[in-house]
Design a protein around this motif. Structure first.
Motif, PDB file in Angstrom:
ATOM      1  N   GLU A  61       0.863  -1.187   0.000  1.00  0.00           N
ATOM      2  CA  GLU A  61       0.000   0.000   0.000  1.00  0.00           C
ATOM      3  C   GLU A  61       0.897   1.235   0.000  1.00  0.00           C
ATOM      4  O   GLU A  61       1.864   1.303   0.758  1.00  0.00           O
ATOM      5  N   GLY A  67      -4.248   3.944   8.974  1.00  0.00           N
ATOM      6  CA  GLY A  67      -4.311   2.491   8.842  1.00  0.00           C
ATOM      7  C   GLY A  67      -5.692   1.910   8.600  1.00  0.00           C
ATOM      8  O   GLY A  67      -5.873   0.695   8.692  1.00  0.00           O
ATOM      9  N   LEU A  88       4.921   8.569   4.949  1.00  0.00           N
ATOM     10  CA  LEU A  88       6.019   9.513   5.176  1.00  0.00           C
ATOM     11  C   LEU A  88       5.877  10.272   6.485  1.00  0.00           C
ATOM     12  O   LEU A  88       6.867  10.750   7.041  1.00  0.00           O
ATOM     13  N   ASP A  89       4.670  10.365   7.021  1.00  0.00           N
ATOM     14  CA  ASP A  89       4.434  11.149   8.241  1.00  0.00           C
ATOM     15  C   ASP A  89       4.568  10.227   9.467  1.00  0.00           C
ATOM     16  O   ASP A  89       3.763   9.306   9.661  1.00  0.00           O
ATOM     17  N   LYS A 115       9.489   8.697   2.291  1.00  0.00           N
ATOM     18  CA  LYS A 115       8.829   9.115   1.052  1.00  0.00           C
ATOM     19  C   LYS A 115       8.703   7.903   0.138  1.00  0.00           C
ATOM     20  O   LYS A 115       9.666   7.147  -0.041  1.00  0.00           O
ATOM     21  N   ALA A 116       7.531   7.769  -0.460  1.00  0.00           N
ATOM     22  CA  ALA A 116       7.302   6.612  -1.335  1.00  0.00           C
ATOM     23  C   ALA A 116       8.365   6.527  -2.421  1.00  0.00           C
ATOM     24  O   ALA A 116       8.833   5.422  -2.741  1.00  0.00           O
ATOM     25  N   PHE A 132      -1.897  -1.113  -3.754  1.00  0.00           N
ATOM     26  CA  PHE A 132      -2.952  -0.106  -3.584  1.00  0.00           C
ATOM     27  C   PHE A 132      -2.305   1.274  -3.517  1.00  0.00           C
ATOM     28  O   PHE A 132      -1.513   1.551  -2.603  1.00  0.00           O
ATOM     29  N   TYR A 143       3.804   6.325  -9.488  1.00  0.00           N
ATOM     30  CA  TYR A 143       3.345   5.171  -8.705  1.00  0.00           C
ATOM     31  C   TYR A 143       2.768   4.088  -9.636  1.00  0.00           C
ATOM     32  O   TYR A 143       2.885   2.890  -9.364  1.00  0.00           O
TER      33      TYR A 143
END
Ligand SMILES: C[S@@+](CC[C@H](N)C(=O)[O-])C[C@H]1O[C@@H](n2cnc3c(N)ncnc32)[C@H](O)[C@@H]1O
Length: 210
Positions: A61, A67, A88-89, A115-116, A132, A143
Motif C-alpha cells: 500500500e 491504517g 512519510l508522516d 517518502k514513497a 494499492f 506510482y
C-alpha cells in the motif's frame, strides 16, 4: 466527501455489506477527528473481498495514514500473508501502528516509513499480488510505473480518488486534477493492464496486471 452513488443505495450497502467492527469504526472516528482521509467502508470491504477472491498474500500500500484501509486489507490475508504500507508522516505511522495492534493485525503489517519515491526503488519487482495506490496525487503516474513493475502476472492494481471530487471529467480543475486525468488515461490504455473503475468513494480504479 462527495459520493457518486445514490444516498439510499449507499446507506443500504453500508448497513448490509460494509459494516465496520469496533476497531474500524474507531479508526474512521480518529480520521474524522483529525480531518485525515481514509477510504469509504464500501471501498474497504470491496478491496477486502477482492483480495480474498484472488488469494493475495503479499500486498503493498502506498499511503497508510491511520491504517483504516490497511486493516481491511490485512484482514483479507492468510496467516502467512504480509502487507507493507508506506507512510512519510511519522506521527500518522505511530498512530497506525497502535491501531494495527488493537486490530491484532500487527504481525502481518509492516510500515515502511519515508517518502514513497525513496522506498519504492528498494522493493523487489514482480513480488506483489496487489498494490494499492492512495498517497499524494501529484506522483500518481510514477506510482503507476512502480506498481506495474512490482506486481506479478495477474496481480491487482488499485487506486483511490480517480474521480478527484468529479473534476476528472468536469471542465474546471483543482490541484491534482491534471495528474489524476493522466493517471486514469495511462492506466486504462496501459499495455500491461486491464482496468476498470468503480463508483465507490471518490472513484476506485481496479486493474489486472497482464
Ligand atoms: C489518502 S491518505 C491514505 C489513506 C489510507 N489509505 C486509508 O484509506 O486509510 C494518504 C497518506 O499518504 C501519505 N503520503 C503523502 N505523500 C506521500 C509520499 N510521497 N510518500 C509516502 N506517503 C505519502 C500522507 O501522509 C497520508 O497519510
Amino acid at each position: 466527501m462527495a459520493n457518486f452513488v445514490d444516498e439510499n443505495a449507499l446507506a443500504f450497502i453500508r448497513q448490509t455489506a460494509a459494516s465496520e467492527d469496533g476497531v474500524l469504526a474507531a479508526i474512521k472516528g480518529a480520521c474524522r477527528q483529525q480531518d485525515l482521509p481514509s477510504i469509504t467502508p464500501e471501498a474497504g470491504k470491496f478491496i477486502h473481498v477482492l483480495l480474498g477472491l484472488t488469494g493475495a498474500k503479499r500486498v503493498l500500500e502506498i499511503g497508510t495514514c491511520l491504517g483504516y484501509s490497511a486493516v481491511w486489507i490485512a484482514r483479507a490475508l492468510p496467516e502467512d500473508g504480509t502487507l507493507e504500507t508506506i507512510e512519510l508522516d511519522d506521527e500518522r505511522a505511530d498512530q497506525a501502528q497502535d491501531w494495527f495492534e488493537k486490530a491484532s493485525v500487527d504481525d502481518k503489517v509492516e510500515i515502511l516509513r519515508g517518502k514513497a519515491l525513496g522506498v519504492l526503488p528498494t522493493l523487489p519487482t514482480k513480488r506483489y499480488d496487489a498494490v494499492f495506490i492512495d498517497a499524494d496525487k501529484e506522483t500518481m503516474l510514477t506510482y503507476l510505473d512502480f506498481g506495474t513493475r512490482l506486481l506479478r502476472h495477474n496481480g491487482v492494481l488499485l487506486a483511490d480518488n480517480v474521480f478527484w471530487k468529479g473534476t476528472a471529467w468536469s471542465k474546471g480543475s483543482i490541484q491534482g486534477t491534471e495528474e489524476i486525468r493522466e493517471f486514469v488515461h495511462e492506466a486504462c490504455d496501459h499495455r500491461d493492464l486491464e482496468a476498470s473503475i468503480l463508483p465507490l468513494g471518490d472513484g476506485l480504479l481496479v486493474a489486472r496486471r497482464t
